[in-house]
Design a protein around this motif. Structure first.
Motif, PDB file in Angstrom:
ATOM      1  N   GLY A   1       0.809  -1.208   0.000  1.00 32.78           N
ATOM      2  CA  GLY A   1       0.000   0.000   0.000  1.00 32.78           C
ATOM      3  C   GLY A   1       0.841   1.255   0.000  1.00 32.78           C
TER       4      GLY A   1
ATOM      5  N   ALA B   1     -11.349  -1.489   0.386  1.00 34.48           N
ATOM      6  CA  ALA B   1     -10.292  -1.807   1.336  1.00 34.48           C
ATOM      7  C   ALA B   1     -10.838  -2.662   2.473  1.00 34.48           C
ATOM      8  N   SER B   2     -10.103  -3.697   2.814  1.00 32.05           N
ATOM      9  CA  SER B   2     -10.520  -4.568   3.911  1.00 32.05           C
ATOM     10  C   SER B   2     -10.549  -3.798   5.224  1.00 32.05           C
TER      11      SER B   2
ATOM     12  N   SER C   1      -6.626  -2.861   5.422  1.00 30.23           N
ATOM     13  CA  SER C   1      -5.781  -2.022   4.583  1.00 30.23           C
ATOM     14  C   SER C   1      -5.395  -0.777   5.363  1.00 30.23           C
TER      15      SER C   1
ATOM     16  N   PHE D   1      -1.703  -3.012   1.693  1.00 34.15           N
ATOM     17  CA  PHE D   1      -2.789  -2.986   0.707  1.00 34.15           C
ATOM     18  C   PHE D   1      -3.473  -4.339   0.781  1.00 34.15           C
ATOM     19  N   ARG D   2      -4.758  -4.308   1.138  1.00 38.92           N
ATOM     20  CA  ARG D   2      -5.499  -5.563   1.199  1.00 38.92           C
ATOM     21  C   ARG D   2      -6.939  -5.327   0.773  1.00 38.92           C
TER      22      ARG D   2
ATOM     23  N   GLU E   1      -9.415   2.180  -2.561  1.00 37.81           N
ATOM     24  CA  GLU E   1      -8.103   2.197  -3.201  1.00 37.81           C
ATOM     25  C   GLU E   1      -8.355   2.467  -4.681  1.00 37.81           C
TER      26      GLU E   1
ATOM     27  N   ALA F   1      -2.921  -7.698  -4.167  1.00 38.17           N
ATOM     28  CA  ALA F   1      -1.860  -7.040  -3.405  1.00 38.17           C
ATOM     29  C   ALA F   1      -0.529  -7.763  -3.542  1.00 38.17           C
TER      30      ALA F   1
ATOM     31  N   ARG G   1      -5.478   6.710  -2.209  1.00 42.15           N
ATOM     32  CA  ARG G   1      -5.958   5.769  -1.205  1.00 42.15           C
ATOM     33  C   ARG G   1      -6.595   6.576  -0.082  1.00 42.15           C
TER      34      ARG G   1
ATOM     35  N   LEU H   1      -8.540   5.511   3.498  1.00 41.45           N
ATOM     36  CA  LEU H   1      -8.845   4.328   4.292  1.00 41.45           C
ATOM     37  C   LEU H   1      -9.362   4.730   5.658  1.00 41.45           C
TER      38      LEU H   1
ATOM     39  N   ASP I   1      -3.688   0.018   9.994  1.00 42.57           N
ATOM     40  CA  ASP I   1      -3.309  -1.367   9.650  1.00 42.57           C
ATOM     41  C   ASP I   1      -2.413  -2.020  10.707  1.00 42.57           C
TER      42      ASP I   1
END
Length: 945
Positions: free
Chosen positions: A329, A584-585, A596, A601-602, A667, A711, A754, A756, A760
Motif C-alpha cells: 500500500g 479496502a478490507s 488495509s 494494501f489488502r 483504493e 496485493a 488511497r 482508508l 493497519d
C-alpha cells in the motif's frame, strides 16, 4: 568457537510518529517516548566506562544536529571513540532511505550529504563500510547497486518476505551475494547482503532498555531472584538455534531497537554481564564465545571464512509479513506528498546548477542571501522510509512538506540571484507554484510579462507551457523576437473545482517553448486587443485526436479511449482506460483480521468497482493543442491531451475527495486494457534506473504460494512501467512513485489515491484518511501519466527521455512587463548538448573553486540499438562559462577517491570469481561511459571572462 557478535544499536526514525524536531528533543512524549539527543549523550558516557563496549550509529541528520551542540572537549572525546572503532557509523546517509518510493538521484544526494559530513568530521575512521537498512519495507536492486558503487563492503537488512525467509533458512542462504545490475561489469554492482535474524530487535527475553519488560541479569547468588544460570541457558539455546540457519561459526545479534539507549547504562550493564557469564562457561567446555562487535567486524569474519555465497539478481519486492499482509500500500500512500517530493527534487537540482553557473553572486546577490543547503537537507529527510513512503502520522507529513517549502524559498533567492547575474537584469522574479491548478496572480492580472524557462537537462527540450490568463488573445515572442504560435483555451470545470479561490483565471494560454541545455530562454507575452477568440469546448468525444506522431481514438458511446497509434511506425493497439476502486478490507473477515492501511494494501475482493462505465466529455481541437475532457463522476475527472509536438499521449487525472459516506475505504486506480499479449509478464523500474521483469504470481528465487492475488502482485513504479509482446510495447511514465501491476494479460493498473478508514496495526496508529484546510472533505490529488507506444527495440529511446523530463522539468520564472533592455535573453551553460545516452545527473558547488559533477549513461545494455554503446565526453569542452583546470574521480557518494576505493571480494556459488575491470582512466579529460555507469568527479574550475 561459535562467535556471537552483539551489536548495540538504536534505530532512530527521521520522523514517523513525531516530527524530526520532536524526536531529537524528546518532545510530544505523549505520542512516543523518544529523545535522540539523550541517546547520544548517554551512549558516549557509557562507552567511556568500558573499552570493550561498542555502539553503531546510522542517521547522520540526527548526529549532525547533536554534534553542532557539543563542546570542543566532547568533540575530541567522540573523535577518539571513532578512531578506536568503538563508535562506528554504519550506512551514514542523512537518513535510512525508503527503497520503493525514492528516486535514485535523491538517494545519491542524501547519501552524499551524510557521508561528506562524516568524512569532513572524522576522516577515514568515520567512513561507513556497511550499508544498514534494517527497517525499510522491501529492498530494491538499484539500492544495492548504488551501495556497491559507493564502496560499501556489505549490506544488512531486517525485513524479508516470510516465505522467502523460510526458504532461505532451510537452504542456509540468509547471507548471499547480490548482483544488482545487468549492465555493470561484475563486481562493480555486486554486494554481499545479510538478512538479520530478529529484524532489528534483540532476541526474545534479552531487551534491557528502559522501555523493555525483560528482567535484568540478577547475579547475586544470595538473592531469591538470582537468574544467571537461566539467562545463560536461554542464550545458548537461542545462539544454537540461530547457528542452524546460518553458514558460518559467526552470528550477529542486534541489541537495541527503536529509540533505545536513552539510558544506555541499563543496556551496557546487562550486556557486560551477559558476555562475562556466557564466556565463563568456556572453562567447562562451552564452545560459545560472545563479544561486543559491529556489522563491519562481523562482515570481516564472514569474508575470512572464504566461502561461496548464493547469487541473487532480482529484488526483494513485494514484502509480506504474513499470508494476507502485503506491504504494497505504501507504494501509493500520500500521493500528494510523493509528488511534492519529486517536484522538490527537480527544484533542488535546478538550484544546485544555477548556484554553480551564477557563481558567488548566486548566494549573495541583488535578492539577498540564499542557499541550497536548506532544501538539500529537507530532501535528505524526505527520503526517510517513513517520509516519502507515506507511512507517517498526518502532522509529520505536514512537517515534511513544510521543510521542503522552506528549502524552496531559500533556493528561490539563489535562482533569482543567478539568473540576474547571467542575464544582466535584476528585475524582480515571481515563482508560480500552483500552475498545475491554473493559478498565478502575475499572469492572471498582467497585460505584459516575461517568462524565463530554465532547462536543467543537458540537452535541449521543447516543453508545453500552460499559463492562467484572463484575456482572450495573446501574442508570444521568443528570445529573438520571433512570434510563436499560441492558443487560448478555457479553464476546465474540474480545474475550477480543485483550485477553489486560489486563482481566478478564466482561460489558459498554451504555447511551446524551447530551452537550451543547462540554460534558459526568455519569452515575452502580451495581451492583444484584437485577436482570435479562445478555443471553445465542444460537447461529446471526437472520433480521434492526432498529430504527426500519435493518434488516439475514442468510443463515441462511452467517451473512453478506444485505440492508440504510433504514426511513425504505423502500429496500432486497442486500448481502453478507465478508473476503478478496490474496497479496502476493514479486518472483519474470516480469512484474516488484517485491514488495509498506510503500509498494507489488502482489498477485500479481487474484483474492483468501476467508478463509471462511461465519461461525460468535451473536446478542444486546435492546431496547437487537442484535449478530451472526461468526467467520470463528481470525484474523478481526466484530460486526455496531445500537443502538436507530443510523441506521448498525456492523461492528466484528478481524483478526490474520495467519498467515504458509505463507510468503505477505497483504493482508487486507473487501468489500461490493451490488445498486447503480455502473457502475465510486465516490467517496472527500480528507483528510476534499471528495469526489472515481473511475472504474475511468481518469484524468481522460491516457489510462491500466492495468498493475495491483487496485493501480492503489486510492485513499486518509480518512473515507468510497461507491457509488451513481439510487436508492441506500451509504456506508462509516471510523475511520482506509485504502486502498480498487471493483474490481467494486456493490462497495466496504477494506484492513484488511497483513502482508508482503519489503521493497519503497524505502529502509525491512525488511518490513512487525508484532509486539508483547502479540502476538509478529503484530499484532491492531480497528476499525469504519459503513454508511449513503440516497437520493443525502439521503446527505450522514447521512455528514457520522457521519464527524465518528468523528473527534471523546466523551471519557469516570471517578471512584470517586457524583457529589460540589454538583458541576455538566452543562455546555455554548456558548449554543446551532451550525447543522447548521457545524462548530467549532478552539478553542484563543492567549495569556492570546485564543483561536483556526475555523468550518467542512462541506457541499459542491449536496451537501445542506437544508444546502448559506450559514449565519450570531453570534460574540458563541457561548460561555456567555466574552464576545467583539474579533475579527480570519486566513488558514487563522493566520499572516497575512486583509485583508493577498495572493497572486499566475494565469491558466488555460480559464475566463479569475477575479474575487476577498470571503468575508465580518471587521469584523462575524455571520460567514457558504459551502459548504466555513473562517474563522479570533483572538478577544479576557473570562471571564463
Amino acid at each position: 568457537m561459535l562467535n556471537v557478535h552483539l551489536v548495540p544499536h538504536t534505530h532512530d526514525d527521521v520522523g514517523w510518529l513525531k516530527t524530526v524536531d520532536q524526536y531529537y528533543y524528546g518532545g510530544r512524549n505523549n505520542i512516543q517516548h523518544a529523545g535522540v539527543q539523550y541517546i547520544l549523550d548517554s551512549v558516549v558516557e557509557q562507552l567511556l566506562q568500558n573499552p570493550e563496549r561498542r555502539f553503531i550509529y546510522v542517521e547522520t541528520a540526527f548526529f549532525y544536529r547533536w554534534w553542532r551542540n557539543q563542546r570542543p572537549s566532547m568533540q575530541t572525546t567522540v573523535r577518539q571513540l571513532v578512531d578506536q572503532g568503538r563508535l562506528e557509523f554504519v550506512n551514514g546517509g542523512w537518513c535510512m532511505s525508503d527503497e520503493a518510493t525514492t528516486h535514485y538521484s535523491a538517494v545519491i544526494d542524501q547519501m552524499t550529504l551524510g557521508l561528506r559530513f562524516l568524512n569532513d568530521t572524522f576522516g577515514r575512521c568515520g567512513r561507513p563500510r556497511v550499508a544498514w537498512h534494517i527497517d525499510p519495507f522491501g529492498h530494491a536492486r538499484e539500492h544495492a547497486s548504488m551501495f556497491a558503487q559507493m564502496g560499501y563492503d556489505g549490506f544488512f537488512f531486517g525485513r524479508l518476505d516470510y516465505q522467502d525467509r523460510s526458504h532461505r533458512m532451510a537452504k542456509l542462504n540468509q547471507e548471499l551475494l547480490w548482483r544488482a545490475s545487468e549492465s555493470l561489469e561484475p563486481p562493480h554492482a555486486d554486494l554481499f547482503t545479510g538478512i538479520l535474524p530478529n529484524g532489528y530487535n534483540p532476541p526474545d527475553g534479552f531487551c534491557w532498555d528502559q522501555l523493555c519488560d525483560d528482567p535484568p541479569i540478577m547475579d547475586d547468588p544470595d538473592l531469591e531472584d538470582y537468574n544467571v544460570d537461566d539467562v545463560v541457558k536461554r542464550f545458548k539455546m537461542i545462539a544454537n538455534a540461530q547457528a542452524k540457519v546460518y553458514k558460518t561459526q559467526h552470528l550477529i545479534m542486534t541489541m537495541g531497537s527503536d529509540f533505545q539507549y536513552e539510558n544506555a547504562n541499563l543496556w551496557y550493564k546487562n550486556l557486560d554481564k551477559l558476555i562475562r557469564y556466557v564466556n565463563a562457561q568456556q572453562a567447562n567446555g562451552s564452545r560459545l564465545n560472545v563479544l561486543y562487535s559491529t556489522p563491519s567486524c562481523y562482515l570481516q569474519e564472514l569474508h575470512r571464512a572464504n566461502l561461496t555465497w548464493a547469487l541473487k539478481t532480482d529484488d526483494f519486492f513485494p514484502y509480506a509479513d504474513n499470508a494476507h499482509n502485503f506491504w504494497t500500500g505504501y507504494f501509493s500512500s500520500r500521493p500528494a506528498l510523493k509528488r511534492y517530493e519529486r517536484v522538490s527534487n527537480g527544484r533542488l537540482q535546478t538550484c544546485n546548477q544555477l548556484e554553480v553557473l551564477g557563481g558567488p553572486s548566486s548566494r549573495k546577490g541583488p535578492f539577498g542571501a540564499g542557499d541550497s543547503e536548506t532544501l538539500r537537507k529537507a530532501m535528505g529527510v524526505a527520503q526517510h522510509h517513513d517520509a516519502v513512503s507515506g507511512t507517517e502520522k498526518q502532522h509529520v507529513a505536514n512537517d515534511y512538506a513544510r521543510m521542503l517549502a522552506k528549502g524552496w524559498q531559500r533556493c528561490q533567492v539563489v535562482v533569482s540571484n543567478s539568473l540576474a547575474a547571467l542575464s544582466g537584469s535584476s528585475a524582480g522574479r515571481v515563482y508560480c507554484d500552483n500552475l498545475n491548478i491554473s493559478a498565478c496572480p502575475l499572469t492572471e492580472a498582467s497585460k505584459e510579462f516575461s517568462v524565463s524557462v530554465y532547462n536543467p537537462l543537458a540537452r535541449p527540450v521543447v516543453w508545453p507551457v500552460r499559463l492562467p490568463v484572463n484575456g482572450s488573445a495573446y501574442g508570444v515572442r521568443d528570445a529573438g523576437g520571433a512570434p510563436l504560435a499560441c492558443q487560448v483555451v478555457p479553464v476546465s470545470e474540474a480545474t475550477r473545482q480543485v483550485r477553489k479561490d486560489r486563482g481566478h483565471a478564466a482561460n489558459e494560454l498554451v504555447f511551446l517553448v524551447q530551452a537550451p541545455p543547462l540554460g534558459y530562454s526568455t519569452y515575452s507575452v502580451s495581451r492583444l486587443q484584437n485577436g482570435p477568440p479562445p478555443a471553445s469546448a465542444t460537447p461529446g468525444p471526437p472520433a480521434a485526436i492526432q498529430n504527426q506522431f500519435v493518434r488516439a481514438t475514442f468510443d463515441p458511446a462511452t467517451g473512453l479511449l478506444a485505440s492508440l497509434t504510433n504514426l511513425e511506425t504505423q502500429q496500432t493497439i486497442n486500448l481502453t482506460q478507465n478508473f476503478y476502486w478496490y474496497n479496502a478490507s476493514d479486518g472483519n473477515s474470516s480469512v484474516s483480521d488484517q485491514p488495509s492501511g498506510a503500509y498494507i494494501f489488502r482489498p477485500n475482493s479481487s474484483t474492483p468497482f468501476t467508478i463509471s462505465s462511461s465519461a461525460k466529455t468535451q473536446s478542444i481541437q486546435t492546431p496547437e493543442l487537442q484535449e478530451v475532457r472526461q468526467r467520470f463522476g463528481p470525484w474523478v475527472s481526466q484530460v486526455v491531451r496531445l500537443h502538436s509536438n507530443s510523441k506521448a499521449l498525456e492523461l492528466e487525472w484528478t481524483v478526490g475527495p474520495v467519498p467515504i459516506e458509505d463507510s468503505l475505504g477505497k483504493e482508487v486506480f486507473t487501468r489500461l486494457d490493451s490488445s498486447i499479449r503480455s502473457s502475465g509478464i510486465f516490467y517496472t523500474d527500480s528507483n528510476g534506473r534499471e528495469v526489472l521483469r515481473r511475472k504474475k504470481d511468481f518469484r524468481p528465487t522460491w516457489d510462491l504460494k500466492q495468498t493475495e492475488p491483487v496485493a501480492g502482485n503489486y510492485f513499486p513504479i518509480n518512473s515507468r512501467a510497461f507491457i509488451k509482446d513481439d510487436k508492441d510495447q506500451l509504456t506508462v511514465v509516471t510523475d511520482r512513485s506509485q504502486g502498480g501491476s498487471s493483474i490481467q494479460d494486456g493490462s497495466l493498473e496504477i494506484m492513484l489515491h488511497r483513502r482508508l478508514l482503519y489503521d493497519d496495526v503497524r505502529g502509525v496508529g491512525e488511518p490513512l484518511n487525508e484532509t486539508s484546510a483547502v479540502f476538509p472533505q478529503g484530499l484532491v490529488v492531480r497528476g499525469r501519466l504519459l503513454l508511449s507506444l513503440a516497437p520493443p527495440p525502439l521503446a527505450a529511446d522514447a521512455h528514457r527521455p520522457l521519464a527524465q523530463e518528468n523528473v527534471l522539468p523546466p523551471l519557469l520564472t516570471f517578471t512584470e512587463g517586457g524583457p529589460p533592455p540589454g538583458a541576455l535573453l538566452e543562455f546555455s551553460g554548456l558548449q554543446a548538448a551532451l550525447p543522447p545516452a548521457v545524462h548530467l545527473l549532478s552539478l553542484s558547488r563543492w567549495d569556492d573553486h570546485s564543483l561536483l559533477l556526475r555523468l550518467e549513461h542512462q541506457y541499459q545494455t542491449r536496451e537501445s540499438k542506437q544508444h546502448s554503446g559506450p559514449v565519450t565526453v570531453h570534460l574540458q569542452k563541457l561548460f561555456s562559462t567555466l574552464e576545467v583546470v583539474g579533475v579527480s574521480e570519486m566513488n558514487l557518494s563522493a566520499n572516497q577517491w575512486l583509485d583508493e576505493m577498495k572493497r572486499l571480494d566475494w565469491r558466488p556459488t555460480t559464475g566463479g570469481r569475477p575479474l575487476k575491470k577498470p571503468l575508465g582512466d580518471p587521469s584523462v579529460w575524455e571520460v567514457t561511459l558504459t551502459p548504466m555507469q555513473i562517474r563522479t568527479f570533483v572538478l577544479r574550475v576557473a570562471r571564463r571572462r
